[in-house]
Each structure stands twice: as structure tokens, then as C-alpha cells.
Design a protein around this motif. Sequence first.
Motif, PDB file in Angstrom:
ATOM      1  N   LYS A   1       0.832  -1.203   0.000  1.00  0.00           N
ATOM      2  CA  LYS A   1       0.000   0.000   0.000  1.00  0.00           C
ATOM      3  C   LYS A   1       0.866   1.252   0.000  1.00  0.00           C
ATOM      4  O   LYS A   1       1.808   1.382   0.789  1.00  0.00           O
TER       5      LYS A   1
ATOM      6  N   GLN B   1     -10.518   2.129  -1.242  1.00  0.00           N
ATOM      7  CA  GLN B   1      -9.484   1.260  -1.799  1.00  0.00           C
ATOM      8  C   GLN B   1      -9.181   0.073  -0.887  1.00  0.00           C
ATOM      9  O   GLN B   1      -9.511   0.090   0.307  1.00  0.00           O
TER      10      GLN B   1
ATOM     11  N   LYS C   1      -5.240  -0.313  -3.997  1.00  0.00           N
ATOM     12  CA  LYS C   1      -5.907  -0.415  -5.295  1.00  0.00           C
ATOM     13  C   LYS C   1      -7.407  -0.209  -5.119  1.00  0.00           C
ATOM     14  O   LYS C   1      -7.970  -0.503  -4.062  1.00  0.00           O
TER      15      LYS C   1
ATOM     16  N   SER D   1     -11.243  -0.730  -7.106  1.00  0.00           N
ATOM     17  CA  SER D   1     -11.955  -1.368  -8.209  1.00  0.00           C
ATOM     18  C   SER D   1     -12.673  -0.311  -9.039  1.00  0.00           C
ATOM     19  O   SER D   1     -12.904   0.814  -8.580  1.00  0.00           O
TER      20      SER D   1
ATOM     21  N   SER E   1     -14.151   3.259  -7.832  1.00  0.00           N
ATOM     22  CA  SER E   1     -13.574   4.471  -8.414  1.00  0.00           C
ATOM     23  C   SER E   1     -14.666   5.316  -9.040  1.00  0.00           C
ATOM     24  O   SER E   1     -14.648   6.553  -8.960  1.00  0.00           O
TER      25      SER E   1
ATOM     26  N   ALA F   1      -7.692   5.555 -13.480  1.00  0.00           N
ATOM     27  CA  ALA F   1      -7.235   4.656 -12.419  1.00  0.00           C
ATOM     28  C   ALA F   1      -7.114   3.217 -12.915  1.00  0.00           C
ATOM     29  O   ALA F   1      -6.151   2.508 -12.595  1.00  0.00           O
ATOM     30  N   THR F   2      -8.085   2.774 -13.731  1.00  0.00           N
ATOM     31  CA  THR F   2      -8.065   1.407 -14.254  1.00  0.00           C
ATOM     32  C   THR F   2      -6.879   1.183 -15.182  1.00  0.00           C
ATOM     33  O   THR F   2      -6.160   0.179 -15.079  1.00  0.00           O
TER      34      THR F   2
ATOM     35  N   LYS G   1      -4.107   3.013 -15.350  1.00  0.00           N
ATOM     36  CA  LYS G   1      -2.852   3.189 -14.607  1.00  0.00           C
ATOM     37  C   LYS G   1      -2.516   1.922 -13.817  1.00  0.00           C
ATOM     38  O   LYS G   1      -1.368   1.471 -13.823  1.00  0.00           O
ATOM     39  N   GLN G   2      -3.522   1.346 -13.145  1.00  0.00           N
ATOM     40  CA  GLN G   2      -3.284   0.122 -12.377  1.00  0.00           C
ATOM     41  C   GLN G   2      -2.898  -1.037 -13.297  1.00  0.00           C
ATOM     42  O   GLN G   2      -2.033  -1.854 -12.952  1.00  0.00           O
TER      43      GLN G   2
ATOM     44  N   GLN H   1       0.774  -0.366 -14.447  1.00  0.00           N
ATOM     45  CA  GLN H   1       1.717  -0.574 -13.345  1.00  0.00           C
ATOM     46  C   GLN H   1       1.786  -2.034 -12.905  1.00  0.00           C
ATOM     47  O   GLN H   1       2.803  -2.483 -12.387  1.00  0.00           O
ATOM     48  N   GLY H   2       0.700  -2.766 -13.134  1.00  0.00           N
ATOM     49  CA  GLY H   2       0.681  -4.159 -12.713  1.00  0.00           C
ATOM     50  C   GLY H   2       1.154  -5.140 -13.769  1.00  0.00           C
ATOM     51  O   GLY H   2       1.630  -6.233 -13.433  1.00  0.00           O
TER      52      GLY H   2
END
Length: 279
Positions: free
Chosen positions: A4, A96, A101, A103, A107, A186-187, A189-190, A193-194
Motif C-alpha cells: 500500500k 481502496q 488499489k 476497483s 472508483s 485509475a483502471t 494506470k493500475q 503498473q501491474g
Amino acid sequence: MSTKAPKDKPLHSFIAGTSAGAIEAFVTYPTEFVKTRSQFARKGVAREGPITIITSTLREKGLRGLYAGCGALVIGNAMKAGVRFVTYDYFKGLLQDKNGKISAPRSLLAGLGAGMTEAIIAVTPSETIKTKLIDDSHSSKPRFKGLIHGTSVIVKEEGIRGIYRGLFPVMARQGANSAVRFTTYATLKQFVQGNVRPGQALPSSLTFAIGGIAGLVTVYTTMPLDSKKYRNSFHCAYRIFTEEGVMRFWTGTTPRLTRLVLSGGIVFTAYEAIMKVLR
């Protein structure tokens, strides 16, 4: 082990948000001017295209003409972006998971709350004043001498209630805009990054691209909520549909598309860069 991220401070979010909002508003203002002018067209009168509006304005008013009402939007956009990011970060912190994170549905909820809050505090008054200034600048005998003079005249003639006319449709529009924009950003970007750059900070170019895509998605999902021609949102929808056809809801899409794709890239890139410094 939990990954986190540390919680951002509200003051940092506000500073970064207001700065990013001011930068974005100034850079993209000519497209907002064109979009607003295109929506002033009356039935039975040939609508000017974006290029015609730009060339005629430059010829008659010069470069300053494209920035008529800019001050109201820059100030309003700075405030609304500050409020938007602070509010979104607050709701995101509540919604979050333990790894930081969020969902897509959560968001969406956080963005909706952020958009409706900014509509009340900043968007409605600033956009009402901005629209009146642009409309006045296009008249043969402009009444307003600038942002301060124009605002004082508007408030004197119509009162505080005058600049809050149309609050409900603005809340609906801003709530939808922020919900879609933040959720898309956000979706994506996650995901990046993932899966694409795990454990790495995103470069500004990639942040800009993700923000631009978020702006693109926002335009085509929320454009019918962006009509300001009527005071009552339900009456507006009925009149536009019955008198001008369903495609009228997407009048001004091209300049709005340009503005929101650019603004999405600019505001998220500026926000992330400023937050890195403040952290």
C-alpha cells in the motif's frame, strides 16, 4: 506483504490539483472558447465550424479574442481541480483495498462524489460567468470590461442565485465527467503498473497518454449532458430531441474532444509531477 502506498496529504492534493487545473485551463482555453461559441448557434442560423470561429475571432478581436472569459475559467478550473482531487483522494482512501488499489465500481463512486462536490463549490459559478463573458464578447457592443467588472455586473443584476442557475444539470455533468475520467485513468494506470511496468514509476509521456485516453472516453460517454442552452435539464433534453434531433446532443463534440483529450493528459501529468515534488 502489503504494498500500500503512503496516503497523500489533502493539502498536497489541493496544491497539485489547483496548479494542474490552472495550467490545463490556460493551455486548452481556445478550444473551450470554440465549443462554447458553437453552442450559441440558434435554430435556422448556419452554424460556424471550429476553423471559421477561430479565423473570424482572430480577424476581428485578435489573439486576445480567443481568450475572452479566460480568467473566470482559469480561476474556476484551478479551484474545481483542487476540490476534485482532494475529494476523489478522500473517497478513494475510504474505498481502496489494503494494497492501495481501487476497483472500477468504487472508483466510479469516488469520482461521482468528487464531480458533484466541485460542481457546487466551483464549476457552476465559474462556468456561468465564463459563458456570459464569451457571449458578451461576441456582441456588437460588449458590456463587460473584464472578469472583475463582468462578474460584478452579473451578480448585481442577477444575484448569487443567478450564477447558480442550472446547478442540477451541472452536478449531473460534472459527476458523470469525474466518474468516467477517474475510473478510466485509475483502471488504465493500475493495469500498466501491474502488467506493463510492474514496480516502476510511470514516465510523464505514459501518464499523458493514459490521461488523454481518459479524456477521450469521457467525451463520448458524457457529451449529451454538456448542453447549456436551456435552464432546466429535462426541458432541455425534450426540446433538443423533438426540435433538433438526437445528433444535436453531440454538437461541439470536436472542440470538446480536443480539449478533454489535451486536458486529460495535461492535468494528470501536471498533478502527478507536482505530487512527486510535494511528497
